[in-house]
Motif scaffolding. Structure first.
Motif, mmCIF file in Angstrom:
data_model
loop_
_atom_site.group_PDB
_atom_site.id
_atom_site.type_symbol
_atom_site.label_atom_id
_atom_site.label_comp_id
_atom_site.label_asym_id
_atom_site.label_seq_id
_atom_site.Cartn_x
_atom_site.Cartn_y
_atom_site.Cartn_z
ATOM 1 N N ASP A 17 -2.760 9.639 -6.293
ATOM 2 C CA ASP A 17 -2.953 9.055 -7.585
ATOM 3 C C ASP A 17 -1.449 8.980 -8.303
ATOM 4 N N ARG A 18 -0.580 9.795 -7.797
ATOM 5 C CA ARG A 18 0.646 9.563 -8.465
ATOM 6 C C ARG A 18 1.609 8.166 -7.751
ATOM 7 N N ASP A 19 1.236 8.031 -6.515
ATOM 8 C CA ASP A 19 1.703 6.812 -5.967
ATOM 9 C C ASP A 19 1.126 5.745 -7.055
ATOM 10 N N LYS A 20 -0.116 5.570 -7.283
ATOM 11 C CA LYS A 20 -0.875 4.556 -8.154
ATOM 12 C C LYS A 20 -0.096 4.690 -9.548
ATOM 13 N N PHE A 21 0.025 5.938 -10.142
ATOM 14 C CA PHE A 21 0.931 5.961 -11.483
ATOM 15 C C PHE A 21 2.239 5.186 -11.623
ATOM 16 N N ILE A 22 2.975 5.723 -10.590
ATOM 17 C CA ILE A 22 4.474 5.070 -10.241
ATOM 18 C C ILE A 22 4.246 3.521 -10.325
ATOM 19 N N ALA A 23 3.257 3.177 -9.418
ATOM 20 C CA ALA A 23 3.232 1.641 -9.520
ATOM 21 C C ALA A 23 3.025 0.967 -10.854
ATOM 22 N N LEU A 24 2.017 1.775 -11.510
ATOM 23 C CA LEU A 24 1.769 1.222 -12.891
ATOM 24 C C LEU A 24 2.865 1.283 -13.836
ATOM 25 N N LEU A 25 3.745 2.331 -13.752
ATOM 26 C CA LEU A 25 5.001 2.069 -14.443
ATOM 27 C C LEU A 25 5.896 1.255 -14.271
ATOM 28 N N LYS A 26 5.998 0.823 -12.867
ATOM 29 C CA LYS A 26 6.678 -0.343 -12.549
ATOM 30 C C LYS A 26 6.003 -1.812 -13.118
ATOM 31 N N ILE A 27 4.821 -1.804 -12.985
ATOM 32 C CA ILE A 27 4.335 -2.824 -13.633
ATOM 33 C C ILE A 27 4.397 -3.061 -15.255
ATOM 34 N N VAL A 28 4.516 -1.921 -15.873
ATOM 35 C CA VAL A 28 4.700 -1.932 -17.462
ATOM 36 C C VAL A 28 6.041 -2.246 -17.648
ATOM 37 N N SER A 29 7.252 -1.642 -16.770
ATOM 38 C CA SER A 29 8.540 -1.941 -16.799
ATOM 39 C C SER A 29 8.790 -3.466 -16.849
ATOM 40 N N GLU A 30 8.170 -4.089 -15.742
ATOM 41 C CA GLU A 30 8.038 -5.635 -15.752
ATOM 42 C C GLU A 30 7.551 -6.337 -16.909
ATOM 43 N N GLU A 31 6.462 -5.680 -17.351
ATOM 44 C CA GLU A 31 5.918 -6.461 -18.592
ATOM 45 C C GLU A 31 6.868 -6.307 -19.982
ATOM 46 N N ARG A 32 7.554 -5.366 -19.846
ATOM 47 C CA ARG A 32 8.522 -5.086 -20.739
ATOM 48 C C ARG A 32 9.720 -6.066 -20.864
ATOM 49 N N THR A 33 10.188 -6.368 -19.664
ATOM 50 C CA THR A 33 11.273 -7.406 -19.400
ATOM 51 C C THR A 33 10.694 -8.707 -19.703
ATOM 52 N N ARG A 34 9.579 -9.013 -19.536
ATOM 53 C CA ARG A 34 9.085 -10.585 -19.745
ATOM 54 C C ARG A 34 8.674 -10.711 -20.898
ATOM 55 N N GLY A 50 9.417 -8.387 -23.910
ATOM 56 C CA GLY A 50 10.195 -7.927 -24.671
ATOM 57 C C GLY A 50 9.588 -6.514 -25.536
ATOM 58 N N GLN A 51 8.378 -6.024 -25.158
ATOM 59 C CA GLN A 51 7.547 -4.810 -25.744
ATOM 60 C C GLN A 51 6.539 -4.290 -24.858
ATOM 61 N N ILE A 52 6.211 -3.403 -24.989
ATOM 62 C CA ILE A 52 4.995 -2.829 -24.359
ATOM 63 C C ILE A 52 3.727 -2.488 -25.323
ATOM 64 N N SER A 53 2.685 -2.884 -25.265
ATOM 65 C CA SER A 53 1.502 -2.571 -26.182
ATOM 66 C C SER A 53 0.165 -2.402 -25.440
ATOM 67 N N ASN A 54 -0.642 -1.741 -26.033
ATOM 68 C CA ASN A 54 -2.070 -1.772 -25.559
ATOM 69 C C ASN A 54 -2.778 -2.703 -25.721
ATOM 70 N N PRO A 55 -3.762 -3.088 -24.860
ATOM 71 C CA PRO A 55 -4.141 -2.452 -23.618
ATOM 72 C C PRO A 55 -3.090 -2.944 -22.235
ATOM 73 N N ILE A 56 -2.743 -2.298 -21.334
ATOM 74 C CA ILE A 56 -2.225 -2.769 -20.214
ATOM 75 C C ILE A 56 -3.153 -3.195 -19.135
ATOM 76 N N THR A 57 -2.815 -4.447 -18.806
ATOM 77 C CA THR A 57 -3.816 -5.116 -17.682
ATOM 78 C C THR A 57 -3.114 -5.520 -16.451
ATOM 79 N N PHE A 58 -3.894 -5.435 -15.279
ATOM 80 C CA PHE A 58 -3.210 -5.722 -14.278
ATOM 81 C C PHE A 58 -4.326 -6.053 -13.139
ATOM 82 N N SER A 59 -3.919 -6.776 -12.279
ATOM 83 C CA SER A 59 -5.145 -7.247 -11.139
ATOM 84 C C SER A 59 -5.162 -6.340 -10.200
ATOM 85 N N GLY A 60 -6.255 -6.224 -9.523
ATOM 86 C CA GLY A 60 -6.324 -5.199 -8.414
ATOM 87 C C GLY A 60 -5.403 -5.665 -7.084
#
Length: 456
Positions: A31-48, A50-60
């Motif tokens: 589960d920690r592996d998946k959470f760190i992967a989620l943080l990576k996705i969030v970080s890339e969304e911020r870069t693209r 410019g901000q982070i906002s709810n909800p966070i969406t990603f594909s399987g």
């Protein structure tokens, strides 16, 4: 989990309690592996964006790619269970969770995910599965991410780790070296084991042979440059001393929101203790410091030591006149990866051979000890069976019967009456042993070790 930490020069007791339902359980290493992967996705969304906002969406499929797993129907269910578990887990924070918006540590009950849901479709047979997931982060986590209080970890580096202890230390390294401004840190070994929920050992050799493997993994991905275990001066026990690696310093520097707070990376990347010794050895043989460090960064310490000692041996054997530039020859041999002859026994190889012999002696000693334990176990089983089969006075009667049956045995009748009874009992135990169907030594030793592991 409870700890005493130093904040603003004062000792503060902090505690965190994690609770989850019996059905879902607490988050695990995967589960920690998946959470760190989620943080990576969030970080890339911020870069693209410019901000982070709810909800966070990603594909399987995106999550599967980040985890480096094979695409199958079960992995989608694992992602869903992870999301439910993260939403279900409750954290009671006593001065542990930091609220970046309020600039203080909280005493409150909170969650990580406010909600988690799956959307998508697939055929009835599960083919052409297209699934998306939507996470709503709790306000405290979202705010900390926005203010960069949560450091996005390098998931590519994390995926190279294989040991759970190394993964547990990995996340803490960001926090520890962020606070130390990139300077070496010391951690109480017992408290570190409590934090990681692993067994603490009292002996230095055992500490190095257990946690040492995980620390070496972190050196391998350049998150640590070197580590050591040393006795503590203020109390009994040991401390783990760690120096940051170049990759960790780079991650921390990139995560800083203000340039003036950036960590100063050393002009020369930190080397392990073995590599530093290799640098000294090269310099001792006339190689300039800069070149010595360059070679130590390119080649492992064992290769350098073996090469230098080989040429030392060649020169001491009267062949010095053939070498006009010994240090140049050492550099040439390393850069061209010239192998040291297999028959040359360097100090390192000699030490390895000595350690191998010590391990073999220890193995043989342990094997003998285990066999004695097995024989004692068999003897005890036979004694128990003897008591069951011949209780009370029946045993004495049976022994006297056996003695009487051996009257024609010339060796048997020459010993004392007491010795005859003992010999008769040995014969009786042998018969009982043959009828017990006891496991062989190999079978017993395997079963015994499994029981020991379970009890440990």
């Amino acid at each position: 989990m409870e700890q005493v930490v130093i904040r603003n020069g004062h000792k503060v007791k902090v505690a965190a309690e994690f609770r989850a339902s019996e059905q879902l359980g607490l988050p695990s290493t995967t589960d920690r592996d998946k959470f760190i992967a989620l943080l990576k996705i969030v970080s890339e969304e911020r870069t693209r964006q410019g901000q982070i906002s709810n909800p966070i969406t990603f594909s399987g499929y995106r999550m599967i790619q980040e985890l480096g797993l094979a695409r199958n129907g079960e992995i989608y269910e694992e992602i869903l269970r992870w999301g439910k578990r993260m939403t279900d887990t409750t954290i009671t924070s006593e001065q542990v969770v930091y609220r970046a918006d309020k600039k203080h540590y909280s005493d409150e009950v909170l969650h990580v995910f406010r909600s988690f849901r799956r959307t998508g479709s697939s055929k009835l047979d599960g083919a052409e599965k297209q699934e998306n997931y939507e996470v709503v982060l709790e306000d405290w986590l979202l705010e900390n991410l926005r203010q960069r209080y949560v450091i996005p970890e390098d998931f590519n580096a994390y995926k190279q780790l294989t040991r759970p202890t190394a993964k547990g230390i990995f996340g803490n390294l960001h926090l520890w070296f962020h606070a130390s401004q990139g300077k070496p840190i010391e951690k109480d070994y017992t408290e570190l084991c409590n934090l990681l929920n692993i067994q603490a050992y009292p002996h230095l050799s055992k500490i190095k042979s257990t946690m040492g493997h995980s620390l070496n993994e972190l050196v391998g991905i350049k998150y640590l440059s070197k580590w050591d275990v040393q006795p503590m001066s203020s109390k009994a026990g040991y401390k783990v001393v760690m120096s940051p690696g170049v990759e960790l310093l780079r991650i921390i520097q990139d995560s800083r929101s203000e340039p003036r707070e950036s960590v100063v990376v050393e002009a020369h990347p930190s080397l392990s203790e073995g590599s530093e010794n290799a640098v000294k050895l090269l310099m001792k043989h006339g190689i300039a410091a800069g070149k010595a460090r360059e070679l130590a960064q390119r080649f492992d310490a064992d290769t350098i030591t073996d090469t230098v000692e080989y040429f030392e041996c060649e020169q001491s054997a009267g062949k010095r006149s053939r070498v006009q530039n010994p240090c140049g020859l050492i550099i040439w041999a390393l850069e061209h990866q010239a192998p040291v002859p297999a028959g040359f026994i360097s100090s390192r190889r000699r030490e390895e051979m000595h350690q191998a012999e010590e391990r073999e002696r220890a193995r043989q000693s342990a094997l003998i000890s285990l066999r004695v334990t097995y024989e004692n176990w068999v003897e005890k089983k036979c004694a128990q069976a003897l008591d069951v089969q011949y209780p009370g006075s029946q045993l004495q009667e049976k022994l006297e019967e056996l003695v009487k049956s051996k009257q024609n045995d010339m060796y048997f009748v020459r010993v004392t009456a007491e010795q005859r009874l003992k010999m008769a009992q040995q014969l009786l135990i042998r018969e009982i042993k043959e009828g017990l169907s006891l496991p062989t030594f190999d079978e017993w030793s395997i079963e015994s070790r499994q029981i020991d592991l379970f009890q440990a």
